[in-house]
Design a protein around this motif. Structure first.
Motif, PDB file in Angstrom:
ATOM      1  N   GLU A   1       0.834  -1.207   0.000  1.00  0.00           N
ATOM      2  CA  GLU A   1       0.000   0.000   0.000  1.00  0.00           C
ATOM      3  C   GLU A   1       0.871   1.260   0.000  1.00  0.00           C
ATOM      4  O   GLU A   1       0.594   2.211  -0.734  1.00  0.00           O
ATOM      5  N   GLU A   2       1.894   1.269   0.814  1.00  0.00           N
ATOM      6  CA  GLU A   2       2.747   2.457   0.934  1.00  0.00           C
ATOM      7  C   GLU A   2       3.627   2.654  -0.294  1.00  0.00           C
ATOM      8  O   GLU A   2       3.918   3.783  -0.675  1.00  0.00           O
ATOM      9  N   ILE A   3       4.040   1.587  -0.926  1.00  0.00           N
ATOM     10  CA  ILE A   3       4.819   1.707  -2.164  1.00  0.00           C
ATOM     11  C   ILE A   3       3.971   2.393  -3.231  1.00  0.00           C
ATOM     12  O   ILE A   3       4.440   3.238  -3.972  1.00  0.00           O
ATOM     13  N   GLY A   4       2.707   2.043  -3.293  1.00  0.00           N
ATOM     14  CA  GLY A   4       1.816   2.657  -4.263  1.00  0.00           C
ATOM     15  C   GLY A   4       1.736   4.157  -4.107  1.00  0.00           C
ATOM     16  O   GLY A   4       1.611   4.891  -5.072  1.00  0.00           O
ATOM     17  N   ALA A   5       1.819   4.620  -2.886  1.00  0.00           N
ATOM     18  CA  ALA A   5       1.719   6.048  -2.614  1.00  0.00           C
ATOM     19  C   ALA A   5       3.043   6.767  -2.833  1.00  0.00           C
ATOM     20  O   ALA A   5       3.075   7.934  -3.203  1.00  0.00           O
ATOM     21  N   ASP A   6       4.146   6.091  -2.598  1.00  0.00           N
ATOM     22  CA  ASP A   6       5.451   6.754  -2.601  1.00  0.00           C
ATOM     23  C   ASP A   6       6.291   6.430  -3.827  1.00  0.00           C
ATOM     24  O   ASP A   6       6.970   7.286  -4.365  1.00  0.00           O
ATOM     25  N   GLY A   7       6.272   5.195  -4.267  1.00  0.00           N
ATOM     26  CA  GLY A   7       7.056   4.800  -5.424  1.00  0.00           C
ATOM     27  C   GLY A   7       8.501   4.473  -5.154  1.00  0.00           C
ATOM     28  O   GLY A   7       9.258   4.218  -6.068  1.00  0.00           O
ATOM     29  N   SER A   8       8.915   4.429  -3.876  1.00  0.00           N
ATOM     30  CA  SER A   8      10.283   4.086  -3.530  1.00  0.00           C
ATOM     31  C   SER A   8      10.297   2.937  -2.543  1.00  0.00           C
ATOM     32  O   SER A   8       9.350   2.716  -1.798  1.00  0.00           O
ATOM     33  N   ILE A   9      11.394   2.207  -2.559  1.00  0.00           N
ATOM     34  CA  ILE A   9      11.640   1.128  -1.614  1.00  0.00           C
ATOM     35  C   ILE A   9      12.932   1.497  -0.901  1.00  0.00           C
ATOM     36  O   ILE A   9      13.831   2.093  -1.500  1.00  0.00           O
ATOM     37  N   TRP A  10      13.030   1.145   0.353  1.00  0.00           N
ATOM     38  CA  TRP A  10      14.203   1.478   1.159  1.00  0.00           C
ATOM     39  C   TRP A  10      14.879   0.218   1.659  1.00  0.00           C
ATOM     40  O   TRP A  10      14.218  -0.770   1.964  1.00  0.00           O
ATOM     41  N   THR A  11      16.211   0.252   1.735  1.00  0.00           N
ATOM     42  CA  THR A  11      16.975  -0.841   2.320  1.00  0.00           C
ATOM     43  C   THR A  11      18.183  -0.258   3.042  1.00  0.00           C
ATOM     44  O   THR A  11      18.350   0.960   3.107  1.00  0.00           O
ATOM     45  N   ILE A  12      18.999  -1.127   3.565  1.00  0.00           N
ATOM     46  CA  ILE A  12      20.228  -0.718   4.237  1.00  0.00           C
ATOM     47  C   ILE A  12      21.397  -1.418   3.570  1.00  0.00           C
ATOM     48  O   ILE A  12      21.252  -2.498   2.987  1.00  0.00           O
ATOM     49  N   GLU A  13      22.560  -0.784   3.660  1.00  0.00           N
ATOM     50  CA  GLU A  13      23.765  -1.378   3.092  1.00  0.00           C
ATOM     51  C   GLU A  13      24.992  -0.841   3.805  1.00  0.00           C
ATOM     52  O   GLU A  13      24.952   0.216   4.433  1.00  0.00           O
TER      53      GLU A  13
ATOM     54  N   LEU B   1       8.791   2.639   3.736  1.00  0.00           N
ATOM     55  CA  LEU B   1       8.990   4.029   4.160  1.00  0.00           C
ATOM     56  C   LEU B   1      10.336   4.173   4.859  1.00  0.00           C
ATOM     57  O   LEU B   1      10.738   3.292   5.628  1.00  0.00           O
ATOM     58  N   ARG B   2      10.978   5.281   4.619  1.00  0.00           N
ATOM     59  CA  ARG B   2      12.250   5.536   5.297  1.00  0.00           C
ATOM     60  C   ARG B   2      12.064   5.542   6.809  1.00  0.00           C
ATOM     61  O   ARG B   2      12.913   5.053   7.550  1.00  0.00           O
ATOM     62  N   SER B   3      10.940   6.070   7.282  1.00  0.00           N
ATOM     63  CA  SER B   3      10.696   6.120   8.726  1.00  0.00           C
ATOM     64  C   SER B   3      10.631   4.715   9.335  1.00  0.00           C
ATOM     65  O   SER B   3      11.102   4.500  10.458  1.00  0.00           O
ATOM     66  N   ARG B   4      10.070   3.751   8.608  1.00  0.00           N
ATOM     67  CA  ARG B   4      10.046   2.366   9.100  1.00  0.00           C
ATOM     68  C   ARG B   4      11.469   1.822   9.222  1.00  0.00           C
ATOM     69  O   ARG B   4      11.824   1.190  10.211  1.00  0.00           O
ATOM     70  N   LEU B   5      12.274   2.049   8.198  1.00  0.00           N
ATOM     71  CA  LEU B   5      13.662   1.606   8.205  1.00  0.00           C
ATOM     72  C   LEU B   5      14.418   2.248   9.365  1.00  0.00           C
ATOM     73  O   LEU B   5      15.155   1.573  10.085  1.00  0.00           O
ATOM     74  N   GLU B   6      14.225   3.532   9.586  1.00  0.00           N
ATOM     75  CA  GLU B   6      14.946   4.241  10.649  1.00  0.00           C
ATOM     76  C   GLU B   6      14.578   3.735  12.039  1.00  0.00           C
ATOM     77  O   GLU B   6      15.427   3.689  12.924  1.00  0.00           O
ATOM     78  N   ARG B   7      13.321   3.329  12.233  1.00  0.00           N
ATOM     79  CA  ARG B   7      12.929   2.757  13.531  1.00  0.00           C
ATOM     80  C   ARG B   7      13.698   1.460  13.784  1.00  0.00           C
ATOM     81  O   ARG B   7      14.139   1.194  14.900  1.00  0.00           O
ATOM     82  N   VAL B   8      13.845   0.651  12.753  1.00  0.00           N
ATOM     83  CA  VAL B   8      14.561  -0.615  12.914  1.00  0.00           C
ATOM     84  C   VAL B   8      16.049  -0.374  13.139  1.00  0.00           C
ATOM     85  O   VAL B   8      16.650  -0.969  14.032  1.00  0.00           O
TER      86      VAL B   8
END
Length: 119
Positions: A13-25, A47-54
């Motif tokens: 759902e969130e990808i549809g709204a934003d169009g980006s995927i986030w990962t870490i490296e 969402l970047r915010s989800r990644l940052e919480r982790v």
């Protein structure tokens, strides 16, 4: 619906709204830890915010950099690479142990095609 299932659903759902995927490296690339089923999965967040919480709560991920992946690149380059390497895609992992649903590249692509969103 389990928490992991809700996180995976939110991913699409969130990808549809934003169009980006986030990962870490890091210098070694994107991590691909072994899951409970013995298979490796690369983590991705909607969402970047989800990644940052982790990354703030999981000590093993604190040294990683965030990376934004345009959706079209994720579909055309990343998912074929994940498939070729026999990996799974971990979606919106959360919590102190960064856990959630892990899907095959084909499952992720099928769900993305069903929810085209913005590109």
């Amino acid at each position: 619906m389990s928490t992991s299932a809700a996180q995976a659903s939110a991913f699409f759902e969130e990808i549809g709204a934003d169009g980006s995927i986030w990962t870490i490296e890091d210098d070694g690339g994107v991590p691909a830890p072994v899951g409970t089923d013995g298979r490796r999965a690369m983590p991705f967040w909607s969402l970047r915010s989800r990644l940052e919480r982790v990354t703030a709560s999981v000590p093993a991920y604190r040294g990683f950099q965030t990376r934004e992946i345009p959706r079209v690149e994720f579909e055309t380059r990343w998912l074929p690479g994940i498939r070729r390497d026999g990996l799974l895609a971990g979606l919106n992992w959360a919590g102190a142990e960064a856990t959630g649903f892990d899907l095959t590249a084909d499952e992720v692509l099928m769900r993305l095609k069903a929810n085209p969103g913005e590109r």
